[in-house]
Design an enzyme around this catalytic site. Structure first.
Site, PDB file in Angstrom:
ATOM      1  N   ARG A  16       0.831  -1.210   0.000  1.00  0.00           N
ATOM      2  CA  ARG A  16       0.000   0.000   0.000  1.00  0.00           C
ATOM      3  C   ARG A  16       0.875   1.273   0.000  1.00  0.00           C
ATOM      4  NH1 ARG A  16      -0.485   4.678   2.722  1.00  0.00           N
ATOM      5  NH2 ARG A  16      -0.026   3.578   4.649  1.00  0.00           N
ATOM      6  N   ASP A  17       1.514   1.548   1.118  1.00  0.00           N
ATOM      7  CA  ASP A  17       2.311   2.784   1.208  1.00  0.00           C
ATOM      8  C   ASP A  17       3.496   2.710   0.243  1.00  0.00           C
ATOM      9  OD1 ASP A  17       3.267   5.229   2.074  1.00  0.00           O
ATOM     10  OD2 ASP A  17       3.302   4.698   4.194  1.00  0.00           O
ATOM     11  N   HIS A 208       4.882   4.640  12.744  1.00  0.00           N
ATOM     12  CA  HIS A 208       4.998   4.499  11.284  1.00  0.00           C
ATOM     13  C   HIS A 208       6.010   5.541  10.813  1.00  0.00           C
ATOM     14  CE1 HIS A 208       2.834   4.054   7.230  1.00  0.00           C
ATOM     15  NE2 HIS A 208       3.464   5.198   7.058  1.00  0.00           N
ATOM     16  N   HIS A 210       8.840   7.105   8.218  1.00  0.00           N
ATOM     17  CA  HIS A 210       9.491   7.195   6.908  1.00  0.00           C
ATOM     18  C   HIS A 210      10.948   7.573   7.168  1.00  0.00           C
ATOM     19  CE1 HIS A 210       6.039   6.829   4.056  1.00  0.00           C
ATOM     20  NE2 HIS A 210       5.398   6.971   5.205  1.00  0.00           N
ATOM     21  N   CYS A 241       4.064   9.365   0.349  1.00  0.00           N
ATOM     22  CA  CYS A 241       2.721   9.835   0.032  1.00  0.00           C
ATOM     23  C   CYS A 241       2.808  10.897  -1.056  1.00  0.00           C
ATOM     24  CB  CYS A 241       2.060  10.406   1.285  1.00  0.00           C
ATOM     25  SG  CYS A 241       0.448  11.126   0.957  1.00  0.00           S
ATOM     26  N   ASN A 250       9.305   4.400   3.230  1.00  0.00           N
ATOM     27  CA  ASN A 250       9.087   3.935   4.599  1.00  0.00           C
ATOM     28  C   ASN A 250      10.398   3.364   5.139  1.00  0.00           C
ATOM     29  OD1 ASN A 250       6.269   3.413   3.176  1.00  0.00           O
ATOM     30  ND2 ASN A 250       5.923   3.565   5.372  1.00  0.00           N
TER      31      ASN A 250
HETATM   32  P1  HMG Z   1     -12.734  14.495  -3.197  1.00  0.00           P
HETATM   33  O1  HMG Z   1     -12.377  14.821  -4.615  1.00  0.00           O
HETATM   34  O2  HMG Z   1     -12.857  15.615  -2.240  1.00  0.00           O
HETATM   35  O3  HMG Z   1     -14.041  13.625  -3.040  1.00  0.00           O
HETATM   36  O4  HMG Z   1     -11.678  13.425  -2.666  1.00  0.00           O
HETATM   37  P2  HMG Z   1     -15.362  13.449  -3.813  1.00  0.00           P
HETATM   38  O5  HMG Z   1     -16.300  12.784  -2.877  1.00  0.00           O
HETATM   39  O6  HMG Z   1     -15.750  14.748  -4.454  1.00  0.00           O
HETATM   40  O7  HMG Z   1     -15.003  12.391  -4.967  1.00  0.00           O
HETATM   41  C1  HMG Z   1     -14.276  12.719  -6.131  1.00  0.00           C
HETATM   42  C2  HMG Z   1     -14.376  11.531  -7.088  1.00  0.00           C
HETATM   43  O8  HMG Z   1     -13.762  10.377  -6.518  1.00  0.00           O
HETATM   44  C3  HMG Z   1     -15.807  11.134  -7.387  1.00  0.00           C
HETATM   45  O9  HMG Z   1     -15.793  10.575  -8.695  1.00  0.00           O
HETATM   46  C4  HMG Z   1     -16.077  10.050  -6.396  1.00  0.00           C
HETATM   47  O10 HMG Z   1     -17.072   9.130  -6.796  1.00  0.00           O
HETATM   48  C5  HMG Z   1     -14.744   9.349  -6.331  1.00  0.00           C
HETATM   49  P3  HMG Z   1     -16.313  11.426  -9.964  1.00  0.00           P
HETATM   50  O11 HMG Z   1     -17.740  11.750  -9.649  1.00  0.00           O
HETATM   51  O12 HMG Z   1     -15.445  12.645 -10.038  1.00  0.00           O
HETATM   52  O13 HMG Z   1     -16.129  10.472 -11.102  1.00  0.00           O
HETATM   53  N1  HMG Z   1     -14.509   8.720  -5.048  1.00  0.00           N
HETATM   54  C6  HMG Z   1     -14.100   7.460  -4.895  1.00  0.00           C
HETATM   55  N2  HMG Z   1     -13.859   6.480  -5.787  1.00  0.00           N
HETATM   56  C7  HMG Z   1     -13.448   5.299  -5.299  1.00  0.00           C
HETATM   57  N3  HMG Z   1     -13.273   5.042  -3.986  1.00  0.00           N
HETATM   58  C8  HMG Z   1     -13.491   6.016  -3.081  1.00  0.00           C
HETATM   59  C9  HMG Z   1     -13.926   7.273  -3.526  1.00  0.00           C
HETATM   60  N4  HMG Z   1     -14.239   8.412  -2.891  1.00  0.00           N
HETATM   61  C10 HMG Z   1     -14.591   9.286  -3.832  1.00  0.00           C
HETATM   62  N5  HMG Z   1     -13.297   5.760  -1.782  1.00  0.00           N
HETATM   63  C11 HMG Z   1     -11.027  11.621  -1.220  1.00  0.00           C
HETATM   64  C12 HMG Z   1     -11.687  12.987  -1.324  1.00  0.00           C
HETATM   65  C13 HMG Z   1     -10.859  11.298   0.243  1.00  0.00           C
HETATM   66  C14 HMG Z   1     -11.933  10.598  -1.892  1.00  0.00           C
HETATM   67  C15 HMG Z   1      -9.670  11.673  -1.979  1.00  0.00           C
HETATM   68  O14 HMG Z   1      -8.959  12.820  -1.603  1.00  0.00           O
HETATM   69  C16 HMG Z   1      -8.825  10.459  -1.721  1.00  0.00           C
HETATM   70  O15 HMG Z   1      -9.187   9.355  -2.115  1.00  0.00           O
HETATM   71  N6  HMG Z   1      -7.658  10.635  -1.050  1.00  0.00           N
HETATM   72  C17 HMG Z   1      -6.784   9.531  -0.709  1.00  0.00           C
HETATM   73  C18 HMG Z   1      -5.363  10.030  -0.669  1.00  0.00           C
HETATM   74  C19 HMG Z   1      -4.431   8.916  -0.266  1.00  0.00           C
HETATM   75  O16 HMG Z   1      -4.732   7.729  -0.402  1.00  0.00           O
HETATM   76  N7  HMG Z   1      -3.236   9.294   0.239  1.00  0.00           N
HETATM   77  C20 HMG Z   1      -2.243   8.342   0.635  1.00  0.00           C
HETATM   78  C21 HMG Z   1      -2.607   7.580   1.865  1.00  0.00           C
HETATM   79  S1  HMG Z   1      -2.258   8.473   3.376  1.00  0.00           S
HETATM   80  C22 HMG Z   1      -0.577   8.153   3.671  1.00  0.00           C
HETATM   81  O17 HMG Z   1       0.106   7.679   2.814  1.00  0.00           O
HETATM   82  C23 HMG Z   1      -0.027   8.411   5.043  1.00  0.00           C
HETATM   83  C24 HMG Z   1       0.156   7.124   5.856  1.00  0.00           C
HETATM   84  O18 HMG Z   1       1.040   6.235   5.201  1.00  0.00           O
HETATM   85  C25 HMG Z   1       0.718   7.467   7.246  1.00  0.00           C
HETATM   86  C26 HMG Z   1       1.916   8.402   7.194  1.00  0.00           C
HETATM   87  O19 HMG Z   1       2.909   8.098   6.514  1.00  0.00           O
HETATM   88  O20 HMG Z   1       1.818   9.445   7.847  1.00  0.00           O
HETATM   89  C27 HMG Z   1      -1.179   6.388   6.060  1.00  0.00           C
HETATM   90 MG    MG Z   2       3.199   6.405   5.242  1.00  0.00          MG
END
Ligand code: HMG
Ligand code: MG
Length: 306
Positions: A16-17, A208, A210, A241, A250
């Site tokens: 994932r990450d 967690h 990095h 990210c 990571n």
């Molecule tokens: P948004 O654009 O504000 O949301 O995104 P929305 O509700 O307006 O949706 C936009 C479009 O996405 C729509 O489609 C939705 O249907 C679709 P359209 O009508 O434009 O065709 N949609 C989805 N499709 C599939 N699955 C879903 C989903 N939700 C909406 N779940 C949202 C808001 C939260 C969805 C978006 O910003 C997002 O998905 N962000 C994820 C970002 C991410 O994954 N970042 C990396 C993970 S975090 C990380 O790495 C840190 C961590 O490792 C810890 C650390 O290191 O600190 C965990």
């Molecule tokens: Mg991370």
């Protein structure tokens, strides 16, 4: 004084990450082969993918294909990231039994990453966590930027504690505290961990790290001395990210395991099997991976590249 744990849980977040930040789309079959190789190492938990917007993370757009195709091993938890109810519905349809919701300790990063305020993220997670708990799923709550934010700089421990309280009130089973951009130093760990341990209990706390600035293992060592016994890492040291400028990989699973095993700490994980998984991944991403242990193992020709 707390004694160092004799047993540590290592959560493998590579699929994932590790993969989410790769620019070139990795074929689904290659992801599955990577996970299959990780499965031979005996991890207690593997974070498989994310049910997020494919526009936000194109690399993981195949989550609904990947998750059901994983050959689940007894004793391993297979978890996924879920940001909202839409993601939860997709995860349930794919047969997921453990989820992670994710927010952050700083507003700017939360906006960049999930297009919400921290308060909005908590509100979005409420029905997700309720559904998960009703289905008996394990729920992890991530707090990113707990040691520093790419947009706001320093983050006060009190801010992390505030967000932790909100996640715990939602009913998450575990907190994972993220050093998203790899800025933490051990004194920060020593300042923050006791506050969170008091709130959540040490056994519900994961860290967690990095390794952007090479301090991840030093931070793990500081946390071990405080009694923390769950750490996240990614095979080969892949990861980052896309919404955290400057985030590097990571902490590498091999480097973490080498240190833990050398200290006599049990993990139940086969380091040689992780090296085989990383060696395979390196052929897929077509570049050397950053894990120091992996590099040493390759140069000593201790591994067969599958
Ligand atoms: P948004 O654009 O504000 O949301 O995104 P929305 O509700 O307006 O949706 C936009 C479009 O996405 C729509 O489609 C939705 O249907 C679709 P359209 O009508 O434009 O065709 N949609 C989805 N499709 C599939 N699955 C879903 C989903 N939700 C909406 N779940 C949202 C808001 C939260 C969805 C978006 O910003 C997002 O998905 N962000 C994820 C970002 C991410 O994954 N970042 C990396 C993970 S975090 C990380 O790495 C840190 C961590 O490792 C810890 C650390 O290191 O600190 C965990
Ligand atoms: Mg991370």
């Amino acid at each position: 004084m707390t004694t160092i744990p004799r047993q540590v849980r290592v959560v493998e977040v590579g699929p994932r990450d590790g993969l989410q930040n790769e620019k070139t789309i990795i074929p689904t079959a290659a992801k599955l082969r990577f996970i299959e190789l990780l499965n031979t190492a005996g991890f207690p938990e593997i974070e498989v993918t994310s049910f997020v917007s494919p526009k936000a993370i194109p690399q993981l757009a195949d989550a609904a294909e990947v998750f059901p195709a994983v050959a689940q091993q007894p004793g391993t938890r297979y978890s996924v990231l879920v940001p909202n109810e839409r993601g939860m519905a997709r995860a349930v349809a794919a047969g997921v039994a453990a989820i992670a919701v994710f927010t952050a300790a700083s507003e700017s990063f939360t906006r960049a990453n999930i297009n919400m305020t921290i308060a909005e993220s908590i509100a979005a997670f409420r029905p997700v966590v309720a559904t998960a708990r009703a289905a008996g799923m394990h729920v992890r709550g991530y707090i990113s930027t707990a040691f520093g934010c790419p947009y706001e700089g320093a983050v006060a421990p009190a801010q992390v504690v505030r967000v932790a309280a909100e996640l715990l009130a939602l009913g998450v089973d575990e907190l994972s505290i993220g050093d998203t951009i790899g800025v933490a130093t051990p004194n920060q760990v020593t300042d923050l961990v006791p506050l969170l341990a008091e709130q959540a209990g040490l056994d519900r706390l994961a860290l967690h790290f990095h390794d952007t600035r090479g301090t991840a293992l030093a931070n793990v060592l500081a946390a071990l001395h405080l009694g923390v016994s769950t750490f996240d890492s990614a095979a080969g040291g892949v990861g980052g990210c896309p919404y955290a400028p400057g985030a590097a990989g990571n902490l590498a699973t091999e480097d973490l395991l080498y240190m833990l095993h050398g200290m006599g700490i049990q993990t139940g994980i086969d380091l040689a099997a992780v090296v085989r998984a990383s060696s395979y991944l390196a052929t897929i991403v077509q570049r050397p991976l950053t894990s120091k242990y992996l590099q040493a193992a390759i140069s000593a020709r201790q591994t067969d590249i599958p």
